[in-house]
Design an enzyme around this catalytic site. Structure first.
Site, PDB file in Angstrom:
ATOM      1  N   SER A   1      23.721  50.334 -89.786  1.00 43.36           N
ATOM      2  CA  SER A   1      24.878  51.161 -88.986  1.00 43.36           C
ATOM      3  C   SER A   1      26.185  50.237 -88.763  1.00 43.36           C
ATOM      4  O   SER A   1      26.132  49.273 -89.268  1.00 43.36           O
ATOM      5  CB  SER A   1      23.991  51.058 -87.525  1.00 43.36           C
ATOM      6  OG  SER A   1      24.834  51.364 -86.191  1.00 43.36           O
TER       7      SER A   1
ATOM      8  N   TYR B   1      19.006  45.896 -81.132  1.00 48.81           N
ATOM      9  CA  TYR B   1      19.484  46.819 -82.275  1.00 48.81           C
ATOM     10  C   TYR B   1      20.488  46.345 -82.965  1.00 48.81           C
ATOM     11  O   TYR B   1      20.553  46.277 -84.170  1.00 48.81           O
ATOM     12  CB  TYR B   1      20.075  48.108 -81.414  1.00 48.81           C
ATOM     13  CG  TYR B   1      20.491  49.436 -82.456  1.00 48.81           C
ATOM     14  CD1 TYR B   1      19.460  50.164 -82.848  1.00 48.81           C
ATOM     15  CD2 TYR B   1      21.594  49.524 -83.075  1.00 48.81           C
ATOM     16  CE1 TYR B   1      19.839  51.431 -83.714  1.00 48.81           C
ATOM     17  CE2 TYR B   1      22.273  50.577 -83.695  1.00 48.81           C
ATOM     18  CZ  TYR B   1      20.993  51.435 -84.259  1.00 48.81           C
ATOM     19  OH  TYR B   1      21.266  52.555 -84.931  1.00 48.81           O
TER      20      TYR B   1
HETATM   21  P1  NAD Z   1      15.903  60.056 -84.843  1.00 49.54           P
HETATM   22  O1  NAD Z   1      15.093  59.477 -83.534  1.00 49.54           O
HETATM   23  O2  NAD Z   1      16.441  61.198 -85.119  1.00 49.54           O
HETATM   24  O3  NAD Z   1      14.996  59.778 -86.112  1.00 49.54           O
HETATM   25  C1  NAD Z   1      14.129  58.458 -86.184  1.00 49.54           C
HETATM   26  C2  NAD Z   1      13.016  58.718 -87.205  1.00 49.54           C
HETATM   27  O4  NAD Z   1      12.174  57.621 -87.108  1.00 49.54           O
HETATM   28  C3  NAD Z   1      11.969  59.868 -86.824  1.00 49.54           C
HETATM   29  O5  NAD Z   1      11.552  60.512 -87.918  1.00 49.54           O
HETATM   30  C4  NAD Z   1      11.053  59.240 -86.096  1.00 49.54           C
HETATM   31  O6  NAD Z   1       9.791  59.782 -86.324  1.00 49.54           O
HETATM   32  C5  NAD Z   1      10.984  57.950 -86.899  1.00 49.54           C
HETATM   33  N1  NAD Z   1      10.371  56.753 -86.369  1.00 49.54           N
HETATM   34  C6  NAD Z   1      10.370  55.993 -85.029  1.00 49.54           C
HETATM   35  N2  NAD Z   1       9.662  55.057 -84.829  1.00 49.54           N
HETATM   36  C7  NAD Z   1       9.075  54.954 -85.926  1.00 49.54           C
HETATM   37  C8  NAD Z   1       7.813  54.153 -86.326  1.00 49.54           C
HETATM   38  N3  NAD Z   1       7.465  53.280 -85.446  1.00 49.54           N
HETATM   39  N4  NAD Z   1       7.222  54.320 -87.465  1.00 49.54           N
HETATM   40  C9  NAD Z   1       7.527  55.361 -88.412  1.00 49.54           C
HETATM   41  N5  NAD Z   1       8.529  56.300 -88.214  1.00 49.54           N
HETATM   42  C10 NAD Z   1       9.185  55.943 -86.780  1.00 49.54           C
HETATM   43  O7  NAD Z   1      17.051  58.779 -85.232  1.00 49.54           O
HETATM   44  P2  NAD Z   1      18.279  58.856 -86.262  1.00 49.54           P
HETATM   45  O8  NAD Z   1      19.183  58.833 -85.266  1.00 49.54           O
HETATM   46  O9  NAD Z   1      18.038  59.783 -87.420  1.00 49.54           O
HETATM   47  O10 NAD Z   1      18.266  57.311 -86.739  1.00 49.54           O
HETATM   48  C11 NAD Z   1      17.762  57.250 -88.131  1.00 49.54           C
HETATM   49  C12 NAD Z   1      18.169  55.522 -88.383  1.00 49.54           C
HETATM   50  O11 NAD Z   1      19.928  55.729 -88.538  1.00 49.54           O
HETATM   51  C13 NAD Z   1      17.663  54.649 -87.711  1.00 49.54           C
HETATM   52  O12 NAD Z   1      17.649  53.389 -88.316  1.00 49.54           O
HETATM   53  C14 NAD Z   1      19.175  54.432 -86.904  1.00 49.54           C
HETATM   54  O13 NAD Z   1      19.325  53.094 -86.275  1.00 49.54           O
HETATM   55  C15 NAD Z   1      20.154  54.727 -87.915  1.00 49.54           C
HETATM   56  N6  NAD Z   1      21.660  55.055 -87.258  1.00 49.54           N
HETATM   57  C16 NAD Z   1      21.549  56.221 -86.563  1.00 49.54           C
HETATM   58  C17 NAD Z   1      23.043  56.620 -86.160  1.00 49.54           C
HETATM   59  C18 NAD Z   1      23.089  57.724 -85.213  1.00 49.54           C
HETATM   60  O14 NAD Z   1      24.236  57.677 -84.693  1.00 49.54           O
HETATM   61  N7  NAD Z   1      22.134  58.636 -85.058  1.00 49.54           N
HETATM   62  C19 NAD Z   1      23.990  55.758 -86.475  1.00 49.54           C
HETATM   63  C20 NAD Z   1      23.852  54.533 -86.906  1.00 49.54           C
HETATM   64  C21 NAD Z   1      22.608  54.281 -87.664  1.00 49.54           C
END
Ligand code: NAD
Length: 261
Positions: free
Chosen positions: A143, A156
């Site tokens: 991130s 985080y």
């Molecule tokens: P999201 O909530 O849409 O998706 C998260 C996914 O992880 C889902 O499929 C959920 O079922 C799964 N998950 C959660 N806990 C779990 C567990 N214990 N075991 C297995 N699966 C699990 O979130 P997102 O925004 O798509 O985030 C995905 C990644 O991207 C994360 O690592 C997040 O930190 C990173 N990220 C997101 C953003 C953003 O702005 N959305 C920015 C930077 C980084």
């Protein structure tokens, strides 16, 4: 470019960024192991939909990325049903916000287990198969918060900084094994993880969700625009390509200028 014949395991791919990456890798021809939580029927619809749209094999594991034994079982299951994992995308992640002194211990433990230790256990389980094949791609979804901090995100930010550290270690260890290890550092992506933060902030600030959406992005990014899961998927496909075969151990930002400041 074609990833035909490659097997890609994408953790947390039932939603958001992980789903965008899984679709993009399937679009490039890779067979996919999906992982994540959600409604059984919806997950089956996703699984069969990706298989039908892209003509690839798609499996699913419900492994909890907070549990090391389940991660090892998922990697073994992928190898049994699709073939040894060539591409590992450690994407599953959660968020919780509170000041350090108010941060609940169980939330700290949960975020560290999933966002940090889950990446370590994923790499540990998948690396032997990649070394045996002499080819592999590991992409850790960190991130902008792997490079810079924000208030109220202690677990985080600590986890994402740690992900960048372990990305570098694994990259050095695997430098001559045909395996690259990189991290993608997205800025804001409109997914359920961010939608929850928007709702919480709008309620706290007494703003509409639309106003809060603009303010949230503008507060951090010079470019007032979300990155999409599809764009991150495109970057992941590039990192798997021959053109990227000497890129290793780096954080690749895709963040609308967030960390350029
Ligand atoms: P999201 O909530 O849409 O998706 C998260 C996914 O992880 C889902 O499929 C959920 O079922 C799964 N998950 C959660 N806990 C779990 C567990 N214990 N075991 C297995 N699966 C699990 O979130 P997102 O925004 O798509 O985030 C995905 C990644 O991207 C994360 O690592 C997040 O930190 C990173 N990220 C997101 C953003 C953003 O702005 N959305 C920015 C930077 C980084």
């Amino acid at each position: 470019m074609s990833l035909k014949g490659k097997v890609a395991l994408v953790t947390g791919s039932t939603s958001g960024i992980g789903l965008g990456i899984a679709r993009a890798l399937a679009g490039a021809g890779a067979d996919i192991m999906l992982n994540g939580f959600g409604d059984t029927a919806q997950i089956e619809a996703l699984r069969s939909g990706i298989a039908a749209s892209f003509g690839v094999k798609v499996g699913y594991s419900g492994a909890d990325i907070g549990k090391p034994d389940q991660i090892a079982a998922m990697v073994a299951d992928a190898a049994k049903t699709l073939g040894a994992v060539d591409i590992l995308v450690n994407n599953a992640g959660i968020q919780f916000t509170a000041n350090v002194e108010d941060f609940p211990e169980e939330r700290w433990d949960q975020i560290i287990a999933i966002n940090l230790s889950g990446v370590f256990f994923g790499m540990k389980a998948a690396i032997p198969g990649m070394k045996a094949k002499g080819w592999g791609r590991i992409i850790n979804i960190a991130s902008a918060h792997g490079l810079v901090a924000s208030a109220q995100k202690v677990a985080y930010v600590a986890a994402k900084h740690g992900v960048l550290g372990m990305t570098k270690v694994a990259a050095i260890e695997l430098a001559n094994a045909g395996v690259t290890v990189n991290a993608i550092c997205p800025g804001w992506v409109l997914t359920p993880l961010v939608e929850k933060q928007l709702r919480d902030r709008a309620e706290k600030d007494g703003k509409t969700v639309e106003q809060e959406t603009h303010d949230l992005v503008a507060e951090k990014q010079p470019m007032v625009k979300f990155t999409t899961p599809e764009q991150i998927g495109g970057l992941a496909v590039f990192l798997c390509s021959e053109a990227a075969s000497t890129m290793t151990g780096i954080p690749v930002s895709i963040d609308g200028g967030w960390v350029a400041q």
